[in-house]
Motif scaffolding. Structure first.
Motif, mmCIF file in Angstrom:
data_model
loop_
_atom_site.group_PDB
_atom_site.id
_atom_site.type_symbol
_atom_site.label_atom_id
_atom_site.label_comp_id
_atom_site.label_asym_id
_atom_site.label_seq_id
_atom_site.Cartn_x
_atom_site.Cartn_y
_atom_site.Cartn_z
ATOM 1 N N UNK A 44 0.831 -1.195 0.000
ATOM 2 C CA UNK A 44 0.000 0.000 0.000
ATOM 3 C C UNK A 44 0.874 1.257 0.000
ATOM 4 N N UNK A 45 0.260 2.332 -0.446
ATOM 5 C CA UNK A 45 0.952 3.623 -0.425
ATOM 6 C C UNK A 45 1.116 4.067 1.023
ATOM 7 N N UNK A 46 2.348 4.371 1.398
ATOM 8 C CA UNK A 46 2.629 4.701 2.787
ATOM 9 C C UNK A 46 3.232 6.088 2.963
ATOM 10 N N UNK A 47 2.991 6.646 4.136
ATOM 11 C CA UNK A 47 3.463 7.981 4.488
ATOM 12 C C UNK A 47 4.981 8.014 4.620
ATOM 13 N N UNK A 48 5.565 9.099 4.110
ATOM 14 C CA UNK A 48 7.000 9.308 4.253
ATOM 15 C C UNK A 48 7.274 10.563 5.085
ATOM 16 N N UNK A 49 6.689 11.690 4.650
ATOM 17 C CA UNK A 49 6.960 12.953 5.338
ATOM 18 C C UNK A 49 5.868 13.956 4.997
#
Length: 127
Positions: A44-49
């Motif tokens: 899944x698309x995940x948070x980076x910053x």
């Protein structure tokens, strides 16, 4: 309406660095909080910053804290992601995203809380 265009991806060896840029259209860039997300194959698309309207507040995923730096230049309508000490597990398509709510309203870690997205740029880290 905001249009986002990422650039700066590529192939780099482990331990190397890359700087991603995300150029935004429109005259109200400083009214958008910005985020970087990534998506590896099969994940899944995940948070980076994320970064606030003014650039004064930033947040990072634990996996990138101390290695990645998000910044913005509101005069240039651009947000950056400086990535250092890259690891093979950083390999993914990186997306920038924009939302009208500033980061202090919460939810900045969730892709569903962003209003606009770029097309993504591939980052590949070889071991």
């Amino acid at each position: 309406q905001v249009q986002l265009v990422e650039s700066g991806g590529g192939l780099v060896q482990a331990g190397g660095s890359l700087r991603l840029s995300c150029a935004a259209s429109g005259r109200t860039f400083s009214s958008y909080a910005m985020g970087w997300f990534r998506q590896a194959p099969g994940k899944e698309r995940g948070f980076v910053a994320a970064i606030s309207w003014s650039g004064g507040t930033t947040y990072y995923a634990d996996s990138v804290k101390g290695r990645f730096t998000i910044s913005r230049d509101n005069a240039k309508n651009t947000v950056y992601l400086q990535m250092n000490s890259l690891k093979p597990e950083d390999t993914a398509v990186y997306y920038c995203a924009a939302r009208l709510l500033d980061v202090n309203r919460g939810g900045y870690r969730y892709a569903s809380r962003y209003d606009y997205w770029g097309q993504g740029t591939q980052v590949t880290v070889s071991s």
